[in-house]
Design a protein around this motif. Structure first.
Motif, PDB file in Angstrom:
ATOM      1  N   UNK A  69      58.919   1.883  29.389  1.00  0.00           N
ATOM      2  CA  UNK A  69      57.880   1.931  30.401  1.00  0.00           C
ATOM      3  C   UNK A  69      56.742   2.834  29.941  1.00  0.00           C
ATOM      4  N   UNK A  70      55.642   2.824  30.710  1.00  0.00           N
ATOM      5  CA  UNK A  70      54.509   3.674  30.387  1.00  0.00           C
ATOM      6  C   UNK A  70      54.535   4.983  31.167  1.00  0.00           C
ATOM      7  N   UNK A  71      53.523   5.790  30.930  1.00  0.00           N
ATOM      8  CA  UNK A  71      53.411   7.084  31.621  1.00  0.00           C
ATOM      9  C   UNK A  71      52.766   6.850  32.990  1.00  0.00           C
ATOM     10  N   UNK A  72      53.471   6.145  33.861  1.00  0.00           N
ATOM     11  CA  UNK A  72      52.911   5.838  35.170  1.00  0.00           C
ATOM     12  C   UNK A  72      52.980   7.042  36.114  1.00  0.00           C
ATOM     13  N   UNK A  73      53.705   8.080  35.715  1.00  0.00           N
ATOM     14  CA  UNK A  73      53.775   9.289  36.552  1.00  0.00           C
ATOM     15  C   UNK A  73      52.731  10.320  36.181  1.00  0.00           C
ATOM     16  N   UNK A  74      51.824  10.006  35.262  1.00  0.00           N
ATOM     17  CA  UNK A  74      50.734  10.918  34.905  1.00  0.00           C
ATOM     18  C   UNK A  74      51.216  12.199  34.245  1.00  0.00           C
ATOM     19  N   UNK A  75      52.191  12.171  33.368  1.00  0.00           N
ATOM     20  CA  UNK A  75      52.692  13.363  32.684  1.00  0.00           C
ATOM     21  C   UNK A  75      51.597  13.980  31.821  1.00  0.00           C
ATOM     22  N   UNK A  76      51.475  15.307  31.901  1.00  0.00           N
ATOM     23  CA  UNK A  76      50.567  16.058  31.041  1.00  0.00           C
ATOM     24  C   UNK A  76      51.212  17.384  30.664  1.00  0.00           C
ATOM     25  N   UNK A  77      50.773  17.900  29.494  1.00  0.00           N
ATOM     26  CA  UNK A  77      51.270  19.207  29.044  1.00  0.00           C
ATOM     27  C   UNK A  77      50.302  19.713  27.983  1.00  0.00           C
ATOM     28  N   UNK A  78      49.374  20.548  28.435  1.00  0.00           N
ATOM     29  CA  UNK A  78      48.339  21.077  27.523  1.00  0.00           C
ATOM     30  C   UNK A  78      47.688  19.944  26.737  1.00  0.00           C
ATOM     31  N   UNK A  79      47.523  18.815  27.330  1.00  0.00           N
ATOM     32  CA  UNK A  79      46.950  17.659  26.669  1.00  0.00           C
ATOM     33  C   UNK A  79      47.523  16.383  27.266  1.00  0.00           C
ATOM     34  N   UNK A  80      47.015  15.268  26.822  1.00  0.00           N
ATOM     35  CA  UNK A  80      47.414  13.998  27.423  1.00  0.00           C
ATOM     36  C   UNK A  80      48.701  13.479  26.792  1.00  0.00           C
ATOM     37  N   UNK A  81      49.352  12.600  27.538  1.00  0.00           N
ATOM     38  CA  UNK A  81      50.571  11.948  27.069  1.00  0.00           C
ATOM     39  C   UNK A  81      50.266  11.081  25.849  1.00  0.00           C
ATOM     40  N   UNK A  82      51.164  11.139  24.842  1.00  0.00           N
ATOM     41  CA  UNK A  82      50.951  10.400  23.599  1.00  0.00           C
ATOM     42  C   UNK A  82      51.944   9.251  23.442  1.00  0.00           C
TER      43      UNK A  82
END
Length: 857
Positions: free
Chosen positions: A641-654
């Motif tokens: 699946x994709x990052x549909x939960x909007x995960x971030x951590x000092x930058x965008x999801x890769x």
């Protein structure tokens, strides 16, 4: 000087089919041709052609011609003095220095041809001897005439085929033998005339071979037949000999042949034939050979000579064979019981003749045969009456009467060849009639008739090893006892077989029954497996397991799971393989059944489990990790699946990764993998910073679109730093659904094109194969058919133009680019940077254009 007209886009050409075009000082009528006042332009310059050679008669596709001064509408021809021009097809003027085309070579003459290029309204430019036509190996299809007799010379009027060159050589071939033709003359590439001398030629079929002075050769197998005349036989020396012995014989006649092999020489009498050895060819009228007479029938024999071409001749009754003494070599049957008559079907020996006497001799006793019949010189049939005959061995004696050609009437004797014996035994019962493996059982009683001291007893059941029998005791002619060992013997009914010392035997079928104890189950290792997995059971433990045992898992109301590769390694251990494809989860009973039907069950001993997929935010500071509640089986295909939960951590999801540090297997949304036998955890991996338009992306390209969030599983679109191509869009003549135009939807279009189009050089496949900075998730961008560059018609091709090219970055060539968006059956959306200003249009799917790969993350 002619003035050139401005070219119109290809999709407007059809509208001008019946119009006239004014071009300055020249006038050209599209329908009626060029007017006489047209001024021809300078000839183009031709400097090279690739490939520069072709094999006749074939299509040479994808020819590239280089030079200068090429213009649209140019024609291409191959020219050679004395031969018709060869016009190229599918001519495409790529630029003023390059032309692409196909060349068909329809029986073109081999050798150099000049390349001619002519622009419209211009003189022709030439590249002298720029293209070489080569010929394939010649072929041979027929020869006239196709036969002849040795030793004549045959004149061939039509050796037919293809690709014959002047000076071609002709040969006949048979095995390692060859005949060279003379006076060869190549009439045309399709016909040769010649002469073939057949003196000394071997009879039979010959292959015809034509060898060109340049290139290879062609062969027609079995195309020409050489024949011979028939032989005759006039005499033989000597005219008589004795049997047995080896004799040197000379045969006289005519037309004997030595090739390809010496003739076959045979002596024939009725159905008997003796073939000579060491045949030597002396001359066409004389042969020398050896005959071995061993058991040959006395009297006159006919000699026969057969040449290698199967033509033959014979001389009747020209050799007389004389006989020595009779011999006896065997008798069938070789025994009989006292008090009965026995029919002898095959009394074997040599030189039986006339009406011989046949007798059995033992001391002073003699039994004379009756009904003596001589089947052949090697076989007699007769009968013996054994009433009151003494038991034991007897000599067999045969005495010939004296035939006309016999040299002696000495009898033949085979000592001790016939045995007079007893009546055969019978078996009526065995007590006890049943036993439990492994036994043992002592003093088992066998009853019947005709038992003799020294008798043997067996219990048999095919195909299994016989039951061990020991301590056999003769009690009387109706009773015997023995001991039985049933260890590892197969269950079921067994035959009892009694054999006397005279080899006579009797049996009673299915009169003894072996039973097995039931098996027991104690454990199974391993005791669980994942649904869909093939589990290797290394130790199914218990007792009294037997070869041929079966293993299964049982769970009501599910169908039983039958184990494969079941091996009983010992009475206490079984190994097997259990396929859990489609198995219901939970506990299953384990059942073992021996071949006799005995079984045991271990309730709930085996568990079928599932595995799960876990997404881990990996220390995320914003958003939530997705969840997957699916219970997967072994071998199931999982779609990430994709990052549909909007995960971030000092930058965008890769991306997702199997290791929290990012060193494991990495996956993007929509990618798949196969489940194993354990749970899988995927960790979120993040970019070190956010990206903005025209930043260098992680894959080494430029960011040309930034979405507001990750709601679609991605946020950024990155254009590759280089193009792929040129190539084609593909699938002309079909609409297959690659019609998406929005940003981020080019991946779906690209996958559809590759799945539906089978032709080579697809730009969609080139985009999927593209790799930069180790990233391989590239695809072909979307486009649309609208000519307006307004943002309301934004596609990925438009976004590249607005956000990169208009800002002086992106390194786009002044060429036309295919998008992944199709428009009807024969067209696709194209973005042309070679127009002023650059714009979008619709063009054919078979053009040779470029593509710029993009990716999303």
């Amino acid at each position: 000087m002619m003035k050139l007209c401005k070219a119109f886009p290809v999709f407007f050409v059809a509208c001008f089919a019946a119009l006239s075009i004014s071009c300055g000082d020249a006038y050209y009528d599209v329908i009626h041709g060029m007017r006489s006042d047209l001024v021809l332009g300078p000839a183009p310059v031709v400097t090279g052609i690739t490939p520069n050679t072709g094999l006749d008669p074939n299509l040479v596709p994808g020819v590239v011609i280089t030079g200068s001064g090429f213009s649209s509408g140019a024609t291409v021809r191959l020219v050679r003095s004395g031969y018709p021009d060869i016009a190229a097809s599918n001519v495409t003027v790529v630029s003023d220095t390059e032309i692409h085309c196909d060349i068909i070579l329809p029986w073109a003459m081999y050798g150099p041809w000049s390349v001619a290029v002519a622009n419209p309204f211009s003189y022709t430019g030439y590249l002298a001897d720029g293209f070489e036509v080569t010929w394939p190996d010649p072929t041979v299809t027929s020869i006239t005439p196709n036969s002849g007799s040795e030793p004549n010379t045959i004149f061939v009027t039509n050796l037919a085929g293809t690709h014959f060159m002047s000076g071609a050589a002709v040969q006949l071939r048979q095995g390692g033998d060859t005949i060279d033709a003379t006076g060869e003359f190549t009439v045309s590439p399709f016909q040769i005339t010649c002469a073939i001398p057949l003196a000394g030629a071997v009879h039979g079929p010959w292959a015809v071979e034509v060898t060109n002075p340049v290139g290879g050769s062609g062969t027609l197998l079995n195309a020409f037949t050489v024949g011979w005349g028939a032989p005759t036989v006039t005499g033989i020396s000597p005219a008589a000999c004795n049997d047995p012995g080896t004799h040197i014989v000379t045969v006289y006649g005519t037309n004997f042949k030595s090739l390809p092999a010496v003739p076959t020489v045979r002596f024939v009498q009725g159905v008997d034939t003796i073939t000579a050895t060491g045949v030597a060819f002396v001359s066409a009228g004389e042969l020398s050979c050896s005959f071995t007479f061993s058991g040959a029938m006395y009297g006159p024999w006919t000699v026969e000579v057969i040449n290698a071409d199967s033509q033959s001749a014979s001389l009747a009754n020209c050799l007389t064979v004389n006989w020595p003494a009779v011999t006896v070599t065997g008798i069938t049957p070789n025994s009989g019981n006292e008090g009965y008559s026995v029919v002898i079907t095959d009394l074997e020996g040599t030189h039986f003749a006339g009406t011989p006497t046949v007798e059995l001799h033992r001391g002073v006793d003699t039994i004379s045969a009756t009904g003596v019949s001589v089947v052949s010189q090697n076989q007699i049939q007769c009968s013996f009456d054994l009433t009151d005959a003494e038991r034991g061995t007897w000599d067999v004696v045969v005495t010939n009467t004296v035939p006309t050609y016999s040299v002696t009437a000495s009898p033949g004797t085979l000592a001790g060849a016939f045995t007079v014996g007893w009546d055969a035994p019978t078996v009526t019962s065995i007590t006890p009639a049943t036993g439990l493996e492994p036994g043992p059982y002592n003093d088992v009683t066998i009853t019947g008739t005709g038992f003799r001291p020294g008798m043997t007893i067996q219990l048999t059941q095919a195909p299994y090893t016989a039951i061990g029998v020991s301590d056999v005791k003769f009690v009387s002619d109706t009773q015997a006892t023995c001991d039985l060992d049933l260890l590892d013997r197969w269950f079921g009914q067994w035959d009892v077989v009694v054999t006397n010392v005279d080899a006579q035997s009797a049996s009673k079928a299915d009169c003894y029954t072996v039973t097995w104890p039931a098996p027991t189950l104690t454990s199974i290792t391993p005791a669980s497996g994942v649904k869909g997995q093939v589990v290797s059971i290394t130790n199914l433990a218990g007792t009294k397991f037997k070869n041929g045992a079966g293993v299964r898992l049982v769970k009501s109301p599910e169908p039983d799971i039958i184990a494969d590769s079941v091996t009983v390694t010992s009475a206490t251990q079984i190994t097997c393989s259990i396929n859990l494809a489609g198995a219901a989860t939970g506990t299953w009973d384990v059942v073992v059944n021996n071949a006799d039907g005995g079984l045991d069950t271990l309730p709930g001993a085996f568990t079928v489990t599932t595995v799960g997929l876990i997404y881990d935010g990996n220390g995320n500071t914003a958003g939530t990790a997705p969840t997957d509640s699916t219970a997967y089986g072994y071998g199931d295909t999982v779609t990430v699946t994709g990052n549909f939960g909007g995960l971030e951590k000092s930058g965008s999801f890769k991306e997702w990764n199997t290791l929290p540090g990012g060193g494991g297997d990495r996956y993007n949304m929509g990618e798949t993998f196969t489940m194993g036998s354990t749970d899988v955890k995927l960790y979120a991996i993040y970019h070190t910073a956010y990206y903005k338009l025209r930043d260098v992306g992680p894959a080494g390209g430029l960011i040309f679109y930034v979405a507001s969030d990750y709601s679609k599983g991605w946020r950024y679109l990155e254009a590759a730093p280089a193009d792929v191509g040129p190539g084609v869009y593909g699938c002309e003549g079909a609409v297959f659904g690659a019609t998406a135009t929005a940003p981020g939807e080019g991946l779906g279009n690209t996958n559809i094109i590759v799945a539906k189009c089978g032709e080579p050089n697809l730009l969609a496949q080139s985009c999927l194969d593209y790799e930069n900075n180790t990233y391989t998730d590239w695809y072909m961008p979307t486009g649309n058919g609208n000519y307006d560059l307004a943002s309301s018609y934004a596609s990925e091709m438009h976004l590249i133009y607005h956000n990169l090219h208009e800002h002086g970055v992106g390194n786009m060539q002044k060429v036309s680019y295919y998008s992944s968006t199709e428009m009807w059956t024969v067209n696709a959306s194209i973005f042309a940077y070679d127009l002023e200003p650059p714009n979008n249009y619709i063009g054919g799917k078979t053009l040779s254009l470029w593509a710029r790969p993009v990716r999303r993350f």
